[in-house]
Write a protein that holds these residues in place. Structure first.
Motif, PDB file in Angstrom:
ATOM      1  N   VAL A   8     -18.956   3.652   6.210  1.00 62.45           N
ATOM      2  CA  VAL A   8     -17.687   4.617   6.643  1.00 62.45           C
ATOM      3  C   VAL A   8     -16.302   4.398   5.518  1.00 62.45           C
ATOM      4  CG1 VAL A   8     -16.322   5.659   8.258  1.00 62.45           C
ATOM      5  CG2 VAL A   8     -18.207   4.215   8.608  1.00 62.45           C
ATOM      6  N   VAL A   9     -16.523   5.553   4.621  1.00 59.04           N
ATOM      7  CA  VAL A   9     -15.374   5.108   3.947  1.00 59.04           C
ATOM      8  C   VAL A   9     -14.071   6.256   4.614  1.00 59.04           C
ATOM      9  CG1 VAL A   9     -14.365   5.375   1.621  1.00 59.04           C
ATOM     10  CG2 VAL A   9     -16.542   4.693   1.977  1.00 59.04           C
ATOM     11  N   ALA A  10     -12.843   5.999   4.282  1.00 55.54           N
ATOM     12  CA  ALA A  10     -10.779   5.980   4.828  1.00 55.54           C
ATOM     13  C   ALA A  10     -10.871   6.839   3.862  1.00 55.54           C
ATOM     14  CB  ALA A  10     -10.951   5.531   5.925  1.00 55.54           C
ATOM     15  N   ILE A  11      -9.563   7.404   3.570  1.00 53.80           N
ATOM     16  CA  ILE A  11      -9.741   7.839   1.873  1.00 53.80           C
ATOM     17  C   ILE A  11      -8.375   8.403   2.766  1.00 53.80           C
ATOM     18  CG2 ILE A  11      -9.182   9.714   0.139  1.00 53.80           C
ATOM     19  CD1 ILE A  11     -12.047  10.120  -0.286  1.00 53.80           C
ATOM     20  N   ILE A  12      -7.218   8.175   1.621  1.00 52.58           N
ATOM     21  CA  ILE A  12      -5.435   8.321   2.109  1.00 52.58           C
ATOM     22  C   ILE A  12      -4.427   7.930   1.643  1.00 52.58           C
ATOM     23  CG2 ILE A  12      -5.667   7.031   4.830  1.00 52.58           C
ATOM     24  CD1 ILE A  12      -3.862   4.717   3.734  1.00 52.58           C
TER      25      ILE A  12
ATOM     26  N   GLY B 174      -4.470   4.135  12.351  1.00 52.38           N
ATOM     27  CA  GLY B 174      -5.005   4.070  13.103  1.00 52.38           C
ATOM     28  C   GLY B 174      -6.949   3.515  13.103  1.00 52.38           C
ATOM     29  N   PHE B 175      -7.176   4.586  13.424  1.00 52.07           N
ATOM     30  CA  PHE B 175      -8.590   5.131  13.760  1.00 52.07           C
ATOM     31  C   PHE B 175      -8.935   4.490  11.319  1.00 52.07           C
ATOM     32  CE2 PHE B 175     -11.749   8.172  11.347  1.00 52.07           C
ATOM     33  CZ  PHE B 175     -12.300   8.368  12.920  1.00 52.07           C
ATOM     34  N   ALA B 176      -8.262   4.575  10.446  1.00 48.14           N
ATOM     35  CA  ALA B 176      -8.716   4.174   9.846  1.00 48.14           C
ATOM     36  C   ALA B 176      -9.118   2.350   9.240  1.00 48.14           C
ATOM     37  CB  ALA B 176      -8.213   5.090   8.087  1.00 48.14           C
ATOM     38  N   ARG B 177      -8.252   2.228  10.253  1.00 54.85           N
ATOM     39  CA  ARG B 177      -8.002   0.758  10.421  1.00 54.85           C
ATOM     40  C   ARG B 177      -9.216  -0.291  11.164  1.00 54.85           C
ATOM     41  NH1 ARG B 177      -3.571  -3.547  10.821  1.00 54.85           N
ATOM     42  NH2 ARG B 177      -2.150  -1.371  10.284  1.00 54.85           N
TER      43      ARG B 177
ATOM     44  N   ARG C 151     -14.502   0.516   4.074  1.00 58.75           N
ATOM     45  CA  ARG C 151     -13.696   0.906   3.927  1.00 58.75           C
ATOM     46  C   ARG C 151     -12.507   1.295   3.657  1.00 58.75           C
ATOM     47  NH1 ARG C 151     -16.126   1.095  -2.624  1.00 58.75           N
ATOM     48  NH2 ARG C 151     -17.679   2.511  -0.835  1.00 58.75           N
ATOM     49  N   VAL C 152     -11.343   0.817   2.797  1.00 57.46           N
ATOM     50  CA  VAL C 152     -10.484   2.344   2.751  1.00 57.46           C
ATOM     51  C   VAL C 152      -9.982   2.989   1.048  1.00 57.46           C
ATOM     52  CG1 VAL C 152      -8.310   2.913   3.613  1.00 57.46           C
ATOM     53  CG2 VAL C 152      -9.491   1.453   5.300  1.00 57.46           C
TER      54      VAL C 152
ATOM     55  N   GLU D   2      -6.394   2.278  -4.869  1.00 61.07           N
ATOM     56  CA  GLU D   2      -6.577   0.915  -4.585  1.00 61.07           C
ATOM     57  C   GLU D   2      -7.865   1.022  -3.191  1.00 61.07           C
ATOM     58  OE1 GLU D   2      -4.417  -3.357  -2.205  1.00 61.07           O
ATOM     59  OE2 GLU D   2      -3.218  -2.271  -3.574  1.00 61.07           O
ATOM     60  N   GLU D   3      -8.587  -0.235  -3.275  1.00 62.81           N
ATOM     61  CA  GLU D   3      -9.886  -0.174  -1.757  1.00 62.81           C
ATOM     62  C   GLU D   3     -10.204  -1.448  -1.720  1.00 62.81           C
ATOM     63  OE1 GLU D   3     -14.046   0.811  -3.334  1.00 62.81           O
ATOM     64  OE2 GLU D   3     -12.747   1.323  -4.973  1.00 62.81           O
ATOM     65  N   ASN D   4     -10.468  -1.209  -0.724  1.00 67.04           N
ATOM     66  CA  ASN D   4     -10.253  -2.675  -0.069  1.00 67.04           C
ATOM     67  C   ASN D   4     -11.463  -2.475   1.629  1.00 67.04           C
ATOM     68  OD1 ASN D   4     -10.548  -5.125   0.232  1.00 67.04           O
ATOM     69  ND2 ASN D   4      -8.451  -5.718  -0.784  1.00 67.04           N
ATOM     70  N   THR D   5     -11.321  -3.692   1.897  1.00 71.45           N
ATOM     71  CA  THR D   5     -11.790  -3.398   3.158  1.00 71.45           C
ATOM     72  C   THR D   5     -10.424  -3.637   4.455  1.00 71.45           C
ATOM     73  OG1 THR D   5     -11.020  -5.620   4.178  1.00 71.45           O
ATOM     74  CG2 THR D   5     -13.552  -5.259   3.272  1.00 71.45           C
ATOM     75  N   PRO D   6     -10.605  -2.282   5.669  1.00 72.15           N
ATOM     76  CA  PRO D   6      -9.696  -2.074   6.193  1.00 72.15           C
ATOM     77  C   PRO D   6      -8.466  -3.874   6.524  1.00 72.15           C
ATOM     78  CG  PRO D   6     -11.358  -2.198   7.738  1.00 72.15           C
ATOM     79  CD  PRO D   6     -11.950  -1.964   6.696  1.00 72.15           C
ATOM     80  N   GLU D   7      -8.752  -4.243   6.491  1.00 74.82           N
ATOM     81  CA  GLU D   7      -8.300  -5.622   7.341  1.00 74.82           C
ATOM     82  C   GLU D   7      -7.461  -6.165   5.820  1.00 74.82           C
ATOM     83  OE1 GLU D   7     -12.605  -5.823   9.501  1.00 74.82           O
ATOM     84  OE2 GLU D   7     -11.459  -5.456   7.241  1.00 74.82           O
TER      85      GLU D   7
END
Length: 280
Positions: A69-73, A237-240, A245-246, A256-261
């Protein structure tokens, strides 16, 4: 739809169970899926896209694996929706390559419509056919594309509507539904084709605030089943909570990309730090 077992094998499910998270130990479902990631599903190489003189995508490269699951912001106009829509060529890139399940879908010899059958897409504005009932909206693509008989598609539609608690809306028309109900129907309509990946383009941005939760809840339950998802969203909050990955897209690149944490707790990029300070 693909579902991963604890040993990492993949099985095909004919239905989407939104009850599934209740069958799994709470707090463990995403961890199990993260531990059993599969092969690369989508690979993007040096993707570029311009509209006139405006360069929207500037050489993006990345990979997305099965079950991820990849979130893009990112800020408005940064290129995140253009990037998402390029994954199934709704936006045709000027240059670069998009590989889906090993096939270069930017190759003009590839039947892109055939490839799109495996790529569910959910838009901001629902895009339900107003002249068709809810059930017929769900049945249309599987029958028209020869994936199911009318009887099979009817049973599939009934099952999906039951799962999201909208069986009583089967014979209703889209105009009679709330925004949240329309978007949930749009999601299960895409799922009726049993796609290998779901692409979401800001699926809650057109909803009233009180309707956002019911759509995000359905999406979270899909993630818990192991569905590969790429989501452009403003819901931090949903992405977290849900993403593996975000991505932060800014000025046409993944800045930038990383784990949500790590992404939310320890951002590195100065523009991301500024962006998060305004939205969190």
């Amino acid at each position: 739809m693909k579902d991963k077992n604890e040993n990492g094998t993949v099985s095909t499910e004919s239905e989407v169970s939104v009850e599934k998270k209740d069958e799994q130990p709470k707090g463990n479902s995403r961890e199990k899926i993260r531990a059993s990631k599969g092969d690369v599903l989508i690979e993007v190489r040096e993707l570029c896209k311009s509209f006139g003189d405006h360069k929207v995508l500037r050489g993006i490269s990345t990979e997305i694996t099965k079950g991820e699951v990849v979130a893009i912001i990112g800020p408005s106009g940064c290129g995140k929706s253009t990037f998402l829509r390029s994954l199934n060529l709704l936006e045709v890139p000027d240059s670069g390559v998009v590989l889906f399940e090993g096939t270069d879908i930017t190759d003009k010899s590839v039947d892109i419509n055939k490839m799109r059958e495996k790529m569910g897409m959910v838009f901001q504005q629902f895009n339900l056919f107003p002249n068709l009932t809810i059930k017929k909206n769900i049945m249309l693509a599987p029958v028209k594309l020869g994936k199911m008989t009318k009887e099979q598609a009817s049973a599939r539609a009934d099952e999906l509507l039951k799962r999201i608690g909208l069986s009583d809306k089967a014979d209703a028309y889209p105009d009679s539904l709330s925004g949240g109900q329309k978007q949930r129907v749009a999601i299960i309509r895409a799922l009726a084709m049993n796609p290998d990946v779901m692409l979401f383009d800001e699926p809650t941005s057109a909803l009233d605030p009180e309707m956002v939760g019911e759509v995000l809840s359905l999406m979270k339950e899909l993630a818990d089943t192991g569905m590969t998802m790429v989501i452009v969203t403003h819901e931090m909050g949903f992405a977290r909570e849900v993403a593996d990955r975000v991505f932060f897209i800014n000025e046409g690149v993944i800045a930038e990309e990383n784990t949500p944490e790590e992404f939310f707790a320890n951002p590195v990029n100065p523009r991301l730090k500024d962006f998060l300070s305004k939205v969190l």
